[in-house]
Enzyme design. Sequence first.
Site, PDB file in Angstrom:
ATOM      1  N   HIS A 161       2.394   4.283   6.425  1.00 56.81           N
ATOM      2  CA  HIS A 161       2.297   5.275   5.357  1.00 56.81           C
ATOM      3  C   HIS A 161       2.371   4.615   3.983  1.00 56.81           C
ATOM      4  O   HIS A 161       2.791   3.457   3.848  1.00 56.81           O
ATOM      5  CB  HIS A 161       3.359   6.366   5.515  1.00 56.81           C
ATOM      6  CG  HIS A 161       4.767   5.870   5.480  1.00 56.81           C
ATOM      7  ND1 HIS A 161       5.369   5.263   6.557  1.00 56.81           N
ATOM      8  CD2 HIS A 161       5.698   5.894   4.500  1.00 56.81           C
ATOM      9  CE1 HIS A 161       6.612   4.938   6.246  1.00 56.81           C
ATOM     10  NE2 HIS A 161       6.839   5.296   4.999  1.00 56.81           N
ATOM     11  N   ARG A 183      15.586  10.772   2.724  1.00 55.37           N
ATOM     12  CA  ARG A 183      15.049  10.254   3.997  1.00 55.37           C
ATOM     13  C   ARG A 183      16.154   9.896   4.986  1.00 55.37           C
ATOM     14  O   ARG A 183      17.124   9.231   4.612  1.00 55.37           O
ATOM     15  CB  ARG A 183      14.190   9.009   3.744  1.00 55.37           C
ATOM     16  CG  ARG A 183      13.367   8.611   4.972  1.00 55.37           C
ATOM     17  CD  ARG A 183      12.523   7.385   4.726  1.00 55.37           C
ATOM     18  NE  ARG A 183      13.264   6.171   5.013  1.00 55.37           N
ATOM     19  CZ  ARG A 183      12.873   4.948   4.645  1.00 55.37           C
ATOM     20  NH1 ARG A 183      11.759   4.775   3.945  1.00 55.37           N
ATOM     21  NH2 ARG A 183      13.606   3.897   4.954  1.00 55.37           N
ATOM     22  N   ASP A 192       8.285   2.079   8.447  1.00 51.90           N
ATOM     23  CA  ASP A 192       9.654   1.905   7.974  1.00 51.90           C
ATOM     24  C   ASP A 192      10.447   0.931   8.854  1.00 51.90           C
ATOM     25  O   ASP A 192      10.454   1.050  10.080  1.00 51.90           O
ATOM     26  CB  ASP A 192      10.392   3.254   7.931  1.00 51.90           C
ATOM     27  CG  ASP A 192       9.906   4.102   6.755  1.00 51.90           C
ATOM     28  OD1 ASP A 192       9.484   3.527   5.728  1.00 51.90           O
ATOM     29  OD2 ASP A 192       9.941   5.351   6.874  1.00 51.90           O
ATOM     30  N   HIS A 205       3.059   0.647   4.972  1.00 52.65           N
ATOM     31  CA  HIS A 205       4.121   0.067   5.813  1.00 52.65           C
ATOM     32  C   HIS A 205       4.552   1.027   6.909  1.00 52.65           C
ATOM     33  O   HIS A 205       4.248   2.224   6.872  1.00 52.65           O
ATOM     34  CB  HIS A 205       5.336  -0.312   4.964  1.00 52.65           C
ATOM     35  CG  HIS A 205       6.024   0.877   4.363  1.00 52.65           C
ATOM     36  ND1 HIS A 205       5.485   1.580   3.306  1.00 52.65           N
ATOM     37  CD2 HIS A 205       7.174   1.508   4.687  1.00 52.65           C
ATOM     38  CE1 HIS A 205       6.282   2.596   3.004  1.00 52.65           C
ATOM     39  NE2 HIS A 205       7.319   2.580   3.828  1.00 52.65           N
TER      40      HIS A 205
HETATM   41  C1  SIN Z   1       8.615   6.031   2.191  1.00 47.31           C
HETATM   42  O1  SIN Z   1       7.929   5.017   2.166  1.00 47.31           O
HETATM   43  O2  SIN Z   1       9.404   6.269   3.115  1.00 47.31           O
HETATM   44  C2  SIN Z   1       8.495   7.020   1.036  1.00 47.31           C
HETATM   45  C3  SIN Z   1       7.242   7.793   1.057  1.00 47.31           C
HETATM   46  C4  SIN Z   1       7.164   8.735  -0.127  1.00 47.31           C
HETATM   47  O3  SIN Z   1       8.046   8.723  -0.986  1.00 47.31           O
HETATM   48  O4  SIN Z   1       6.188   9.476  -0.225  1.00 47.31           O
END
Ligand code: SIN
Length: 296
Positions: free
Chosen positions: A272, A287, A119, A117
Site C-alpha cells: 500500500h 493503526r 507493513d 510497502h
Molecule cells: C500506512 O502506511 O500504514 C499508512 C497509510 C495511510 O496513512 O494512508
Amino acid sequence: MSAVAHTTTAASAQSFEVRPFDAPVGAEIIGLDLTRPLSDDDFVRVHRAHLDHALLVFRDQRITPEQQIAFSRRFGSLQIHVLKQFLLADHPEIFIISNIVENGQPIGLGDAGKFWHSDLSYKELPSLGSMLLAQELPEEGGDTLFASQQLAYETPPAELRQALDGKRAAHSYTARYADEVFAGIRRPTLTEAQLAEVKSVVHPVVRTHPETGRKGLFVNENFTTHILDIPEEESRQILAELYAHSAKPEFIYRHQWQPHDMVFWDNRALIHLATGCPSRLRRRMHRTTIQGDVPF
Ligand code: SIN
C-alpha cells in the site's frame, strides 16, 4: 492457519453483508457495528471475507481505542511500532499516523507510507494485517492505494518470473531513511535501542499465503534493500522491474476515506501507499498492526 479467534465471546450475531468492490481487491462490510463484541460466527464470516478480498472497509465506526484493539486481537497478537513517540498514550497497540503538529511536536508519523510497502516486512514476523481507523480527514487528498501482490505474481513477464525462483531478499526499516530525509520527509532519528529492534531480515521474494496457499510477490520499494546471492546490479534491475510491475493500475484499489472508515487489509497479499494531502490540511489515523507468520 495463523488467524484464529483469540477470544470466545457470548456476543449475539449481527446481520451484515459483504459487498465486493468493482476493483481487483476489497469489499465493504455493511451493517456490522464494531462497538459491539463480535460473535464467533460473525468472526468466522469476517475472517473468510478478509481472506477472499484481502481488504475490508467498515464504514462509520465510532469505536474507542479499546474497541479497535479488542477487534484487532481477534486476528492475532498486536505489534508495537518501533517509533514509541507516536504510540497513543495508554494504548501502545495504536500507532498514530498524522501530519498534525501540536506545541511544536508531531503527534504521529507525518509521512508514513510515502513509498509502496507491506507493513513491518522488516521484521522476522511481518504483519498479517493492519487496521487503520480514520479519526480526522483532510477535505482534499489523503487517499490510500492498495495493490494485489498475488495478481502481480500471477502476471509478470515470463523471464522475470523465472528469475525469482527460490530467491530471497533483505528488508530493513531504515532502507529508505536517507532518501526520505533528503526528499524533505520528516523521519525521527532512531536511538540505539530502536535500531536494535529493527535489524535487517531476510524473506523469500515470493511468499505463499499461509491461509489461502496463494502465491504473491513479497518485496517492496520502502523496505527491501537487495536480493541475496546475485550481483548488486542484477538485484537492482530485478527489483526495479518488480516495483514497476507490482504497482500497475490493474492491481490497484484506491481507498477514498470517509469519516470513521476502518480499513483492514492483508499485508501478506497487498502493498500500500499513502498518496498524501496538502500540508495545511489535518489528517489523523489510528493503526493497529497484527502479527503474522514467518514468510515461506
Ligand atoms: C500506512 O502506511 O500504514 C499508512 C497509510 C495511510 O496513512 O494512508
